[in-house]
Design a protein around this motif. Structure first.
Motif, PDB file in Angstrom:
ATOM      1  N   LEU A  46       0.835  -1.202   0.000  1.00 36.76           N
ATOM      2  CA  LEU A  46       0.000   0.000   0.000  1.00 36.76           C
ATOM      3  C   LEU A  46       0.871   1.253   0.000  1.00 36.76           C
ATOM      4  CD1 LEU A  46      -2.810   1.201   0.068  1.00 36.76           C
ATOM      5  CD2 LEU A  46      -2.747   1.076   2.565  1.00 36.76           C
ATOM      6  N   GLU A  47       1.977   1.207   0.717  1.00 34.83           N
ATOM      7  CA  GLU A  47       2.903   2.346   0.730  1.00 34.83           C
ATOM      8  C   GLU A  47       3.521   2.567  -0.649  1.00 34.83           C
ATOM      9  OE1 GLU A  47       5.542   1.189   3.840  1.00 34.83           O
ATOM     10  OE2 GLU A  47       4.259   1.982   5.447  1.00 34.83           O
ATOM     11  N   LEU A  48       3.796   1.479  -1.371  1.00 35.78           N
ATOM     12  CA  LEU A  48       4.325   1.610  -2.733  1.00 35.78           C
ATOM     13  C   LEU A  48       3.292   2.258  -3.654  1.00 35.78           C
ATOM     14  CD1 LEU A  48       6.093  -1.858  -3.157  1.00 35.78           C
ATOM     15  CD2 LEU A  48       7.212   0.370  -3.001  1.00 35.78           C
ATOM     16  N   VAL A  49       2.035   1.883  -3.488  1.00 35.81           N
ATOM     17  CA  VAL A  49       0.967   2.473  -4.306  1.00 35.81           C
ATOM     18  C   VAL A  49       0.881   3.977  -4.061  1.00 35.81           C
ATOM     19  CG1 VAL A  49      -1.531   2.547  -4.689  1.00 35.81           C
ATOM     20  CG2 VAL A  49      -0.372   0.342  -4.465  1.00 35.81           C
ATOM     21  N   THR A  50       0.894   4.377  -2.795  1.00 33.93           N
ATOM     22  CA  THR A  50       0.790   5.811  -2.493  1.00 33.93           C
ATOM     23  C   THR A  50       2.046   6.563  -2.909  1.00 33.93           C
ATOM     24  OG1 THR A  50       1.556   5.399  -0.219  1.00 33.93           O
ATOM     25  CG2 THR A  50      -0.823   5.457  -0.595  1.00 33.93           C
ATOM     26  N   LYS A  51       3.185   5.881  -2.917  1.00 31.79           N
ATOM     27  CA  LYS A  51       4.414   6.535  -3.356  1.00 31.79           C
ATOM     28  C   LYS A  51       4.308   6.970  -4.813  1.00 31.79           C
ATOM     29  CE  LYS A  51       9.361   5.738  -4.135  1.00 31.79           C
ATOM     30  NZ  LYS A  51      10.490   4.772  -4.024  1.00 31.79           N
ATOM     31  N   TYR A  52       3.706   6.128  -5.642  1.00 34.46           N
ATOM     32  CA  TYR A  52       3.616   6.426  -7.071  1.00 34.46           C
ATOM     33  C   TYR A  52       2.361   7.206  -7.447  1.00 34.46           C
ATOM     34  CZ  TYR A  52       7.684   3.548  -8.025  1.00 34.46           C
ATOM     35  OH  TYR A  52       8.961   3.051  -8.061  1.00 34.46           O
ATOM     36  N   PHE A  53       1.272   6.995  -6.706  1.00 32.94           N
ATOM     37  CA  PHE A  53       0.015   7.647  -7.065  1.00 32.94           C
ATOM     38  C   PHE A  53      -0.291   8.865  -6.199  1.00 32.94           C
ATOM     39  CE2 PHE A  53      -0.465   3.528  -8.983  1.00 32.94           C
ATOM     40  CZ  PHE A  53      -1.255   3.730 -10.095  1.00 32.94           C
ATOM     41  N   GLY A  54       0.381   8.988  -5.067  1.00 38.24           N
ATOM     42  CA  GLY A  54       0.099  10.086  -4.149  1.00 38.24           C
ATOM     43  C   GLY A  54      -0.870   9.663  -3.055  1.00 38.24           C
ATOM     44  N   ASP A  55      -0.784  10.324  -1.898  1.00 44.20           N
ATOM     45  CA  ASP A  55      -1.629   9.965  -0.757  1.00 44.20           C
ATOM     46  C   ASP A  55      -3.114  10.181  -1.034  1.00 44.20           C
ATOM     47  OD1 ASP A  55       0.515   9.191   0.774  1.00 44.20           O
ATOM     48  OD2 ASP A  55       0.738  11.131   1.776  1.00 44.20           O
ATOM     49  N   SER A  56      -3.436  11.084  -1.960  1.00 46.59           N
ATOM     50  CA  SER A  56      -4.850  11.392  -2.214  1.00 46.59           C
ATOM     51  C   SER A  56      -5.610  10.203  -2.790  1.00 46.59           C
ATOM     52  CB  SER A  56      -4.976  12.594  -3.154  1.00 46.59           C
ATOM     53  OG  SER A  56      -4.311  12.348  -4.380  1.00 46.59           O
ATOM     54  N   ILE A  57      -4.889   9.209  -3.316  1.00 47.00           N
ATOM     55  CA  ILE A  57      -5.580   8.029  -3.845  1.00 47.00           C
ATOM     56  C   ILE A  57      -6.282   7.263  -2.723  1.00 47.00           C
ATOM     57  CG2 ILE A  57      -3.689   6.342  -3.640  1.00 47.00           C
ATOM     58  CD1 ILE A  57      -4.529   5.278  -6.398  1.00 47.00           C
ATOM     59  N   LEU A  58      -5.803   7.441  -1.489  1.00 48.45           N
ATOM     60  CA  LEU A  58      -6.398   6.740  -0.354  1.00 48.45           C
ATOM     61  C   LEU A  58      -7.845   7.169  -0.119  1.00 48.45           C
ATOM     62  CD1 LEU A  58      -3.376   6.875   2.130  1.00 48.45           C
ATOM     63  CD2 LEU A  58      -4.160   4.902   0.809  1.00 48.45           C
ATOM     64  N   ASN A  59      -8.199   8.386  -0.551  1.00 48.08           N
ATOM     65  CA  ASN A  59      -9.586   8.848  -0.404  1.00 48.08           C
ATOM     66  C   ASN A  59     -10.554   8.050  -1.267  1.00 48.08           C
ATOM     67  OD1 ASN A  59      -8.742  10.919   1.338  1.00 48.08           O
ATOM     68  ND2 ASN A  59      -8.335  12.298  -0.378  1.00 48.08           N
ATOM     69  N   HIS A  60     -10.026   7.369  -2.270  1.00 48.19           N
ATOM     70  CA  HIS A  60     -10.856   6.594  -3.192  1.00 48.19           C
ATOM     71  C   HIS A  60     -10.649   5.091  -3.002  1.00 48.19           C
ATOM     72  CE1 HIS A  60     -11.932  10.102  -5.831  1.00 48.19           C
ATOM     73  NE2 HIS A  60     -10.864  10.582  -5.223  1.00 48.19           N
ATOM     74  N   MET A  61      -9.961   4.713  -1.943  1.00 49.30           N
ATOM     75  CA  MET A  61      -9.561   3.314  -1.785  1.00 49.30           C
ATOM     76  C   MET A  61     -10.347   2.615  -0.680  1.00 49.30           C
ATOM     77  SD  MET A  61      -5.731   1.723  -1.193  1.00 49.30           S
ATOM     78  CE  MET A  61      -5.168   2.243  -2.812  1.00 49.30           C
ATOM     79  N   MET A  62     -10.620   1.338  -0.935  1.00 43.61           N
ATOM     80  CA  MET A  62     -11.268   0.478   0.046  1.00 43.61           C
ATOM     81  C   MET A  62     -10.507  -0.845   0.118  1.00 43.61           C
ATOM     82  SD  MET A  62     -15.166  -1.082   0.015  1.00 43.61           S
ATOM     83  CE  MET A  62     -15.877   0.537  -0.274  1.00 43.61           C
ATOM     84  N   VAL A  63     -10.313  -1.346   1.325  1.00 43.35           N
ATOM     85  CA  VAL A  63      -9.694  -2.651   1.528  1.00 43.35           C
ATOM     86  C   VAL A  63     -10.783  -3.720   1.453  1.00 43.35           C
ATOM     87  CG1 VAL A  63      -8.475  -4.131   3.171  1.00 43.35           C
ATOM     88  CG2 VAL A  63      -7.825  -1.723   2.941  1.00 43.35           C
ATOM     89  N   VAL A  64     -10.543  -4.751   0.638  1.00 43.72           N
ATOM     90  CA  VAL A  64     -11.507  -5.852   0.518  1.00 43.72           C
ATOM     91  C   VAL A  64     -10.830  -7.140   0.981  1.00 43.72           C
ATOM     92  CG1 VAL A  64     -13.020  -7.166  -1.003  1.00 43.72           C
ATOM     93  CG2 VAL A  64     -12.654  -4.720  -1.420  1.00 43.72           C
ATOM     94  N   VAL A  65     -11.376  -7.725   2.023  1.00 44.66           N
ATOM     95  CA  VAL A  65     -10.853  -8.984   2.559  1.00 44.66           C
ATOM     96  C   VAL A  65     -11.728 -10.120   2.028  1.00 44.66           C
ATOM     97  CG1 VAL A  65     -10.285 -10.301   4.627  1.00 44.66           C
ATOM     98  CG2 VAL A  65     -10.048  -7.804   4.630  1.00 44.66           C
ATOM     99  N   CYS A  66     -11.143 -10.950   1.181  1.00 46.83           N
ATOM    100  CA  CYS A  66     -11.885 -12.054   0.572  1.00 46.83           C
ATOM    101  C   CYS A  66     -11.772 -13.310   1.437  1.00 46.83           C
ATOM    102  CB  CYS A  66     -11.351 -12.334  -0.829  1.00 46.83           C
ATOM    103  SG  CYS A  66     -11.497 -10.924  -1.961  1.00 46.83           S
ATOM    104  N   HIS A  67     -12.832 -14.086   1.460  1.00 42.16           N
ATOM    105  CA  HIS A  67     -12.819 -15.316   2.266  1.00 42.16           C
ATOM    106  C   HIS A  67     -13.898 -16.257   1.756  1.00 42.16           C
ATOM    107  CE1 HIS A  67     -16.567 -14.590   4.582  1.00 42.16           C
ATOM    108  NE2 HIS A  67     -16.285 -13.317   4.337  1.00 42.16           N
ATOM    109  N   GLU A  68     -13.896 -17.468   2.298  1.00 45.87           N
ATOM    110  CA  GLU A  68     -14.926 -18.459   1.973  1.00 45.87           C
ATOM    111  C   GLU A  68     -15.445 -19.109   3.252  1.00 45.87           C
ATOM    112  OE1 GLU A  68     -13.290 -21.146  -0.894  1.00 45.87           O
ATOM    113  OE2 GLU A  68     -13.487 -19.711  -2.547  1.00 45.87           O
TER     114      GLU A  68
END
Length: 335
Positions: free
Chosen positions: A113-135
């Motif tokens: 996630l830190e790598l993503v924000t490094k390249y896209f900027g911290d503002s991308i976090l305003n549009h981001m959601m964590v999805v935990v997949c399971h069965e």
């Protein structure tokens, strides 16, 4: 409240989907699109892919990146992945999902996630959601207690404004309501963001250059299009002709767009973030001052000013030069 444009018009609901090291993001893409674009056992792809479909009363476009854990150690490969994902999701995604399996929450997820924000900027976090997949057969409330005891998960959702979703892959394959619940939560996030898609200078540059390249490609295909149009006019009339022309023109536009995206992804440059830019300016100034020291204080002042400009323009080169100077200084001190 204003409604997202993709719910009432021809706008496309673009989702950018990052994953870590398992099949979760590809299974999730299938569920969102309501069609199997990825094999059930697929765990990685070579480059970012975009798939489209119409479902949940909207036009959907899901852009999957390769699993980022594979490229975690390679800055060059990460840039390649991110540049293609920008071009594929341009002019910008309404939602960014970071998906991983329930059993795969680890410090590596935080680093990615830190790598993503490094390249896209911290503002991308305003549009981001964590999805935990399971069965799992457990209720979401029971699973929430489990994941919230995980320090890495707490850090992830804190960065993403406490936005997360527990997604049951097995149930989603049988019941589209599971996917619809996720879509509704994404719609709420889009509304919170003023119904705007995410954009930054990289996306703006990419879209401008893609459109220019599309225009160039279209000019080169004029003869081909004219020939095809004459062929269709000789075979069809009336509504049949209109339908065939629309299909042909749509196919050409899609092909041109994809060619332009690939071309621009190869030449698109990720510019420095504000922090990196400031550091580059500082290093450039210091480097210039050091070089100007041979001319005394005035030379140092001029050298610092010139170095700051150079550092801001070519931050990467200034950083490299800074490393060279510091290494040389260290060697001199050891003599």
């Amino acid at each position: 409240m204003e409604e997202p444009p993709y719910l009432s018009g021809d706008a496309e609901f673009t989702v950018l989907l990052f994953g870590r090291s398992d099949r979760s993001q590809f299974s999730l893409a299938n569920s969102i699109l309501r069609t199997d674009v990825f094999d059930d056992e697929l765990c990685d792809i070579a480059e970012s892919q975009r798939h489209r479909n119409e479902a949940f009363e909207r036009k959907l476009a899901v852009v999957n990146t390769p699993n980022l854990s594979v490229y975690e150690a390679s800055q060059k490969e990460l840039k390649r992945v991110f540049k293609m994902s920008v071009c594929k999701s341009s002019p910008g995604p309404y939602v960014v999902l970071f998906a991983f399996h329930l059993n795969n929450i680890s410090p590596s997820a935080v680093r990615i996630l830190e790598l993503v924000t490094k390249y896209f900027g911290d503002s991308i976090l305003n549009h981001m959601m964590v999805v935990v997949c399971h069965e799992e057969d457990k209720e979401d409330s029971a699973l929430e207690k489990i994941v919230k005891h995980n320090r890495d998960f707490r850090e992830l959702i804190e960065k993403c404004g406490q936005r997360y979703h527990l997604f049951n892959e097995r149930k989603a394959r049988r019941d589209e309501k599971v996917s619809k619940q996720l879509l509704e939560k994404m719609d709420d996030m889009v509304r919170d963001n003023g119904c705007r898609f995410y954009s930054n200078h990289q996306y703006q540059e990419a879209e401008e250059r893609i459109q220019t390249e599309e225009h160039f490609i279209m000019k080169g295909r004029k003869k081909e299009m004219l020939t095809k149009r004459k062929e269709l006019e000789s075979r069809y009339t009336g509504e049949g002709l209109e339908k065939e022309l629309l299909l042909f023109e749509t196919r050409i536009r899609v092909e041109n767009r994809e060619k332009a995206e690939r071309k621009i992804s190869e030449v698109l440059g990720f510019t420095l973030t504000a922090v990196d830019y400031a550091a580059a300016v500082g290093k450039g100034a210091a480097l210039g001052a050091l070089c100007g020291a041979v001319m005394g204080f005035e030379g140092m002042a001029v050298g610092a000013a010139v170095g700051a400009v150079v550092g801001g323009v070519i931050g990467g080169a200034a950083s490299a030069a800074w490393g060279y100077v510091t290494n040389a200084a260290a060697q001199m001190n050891r003599r």
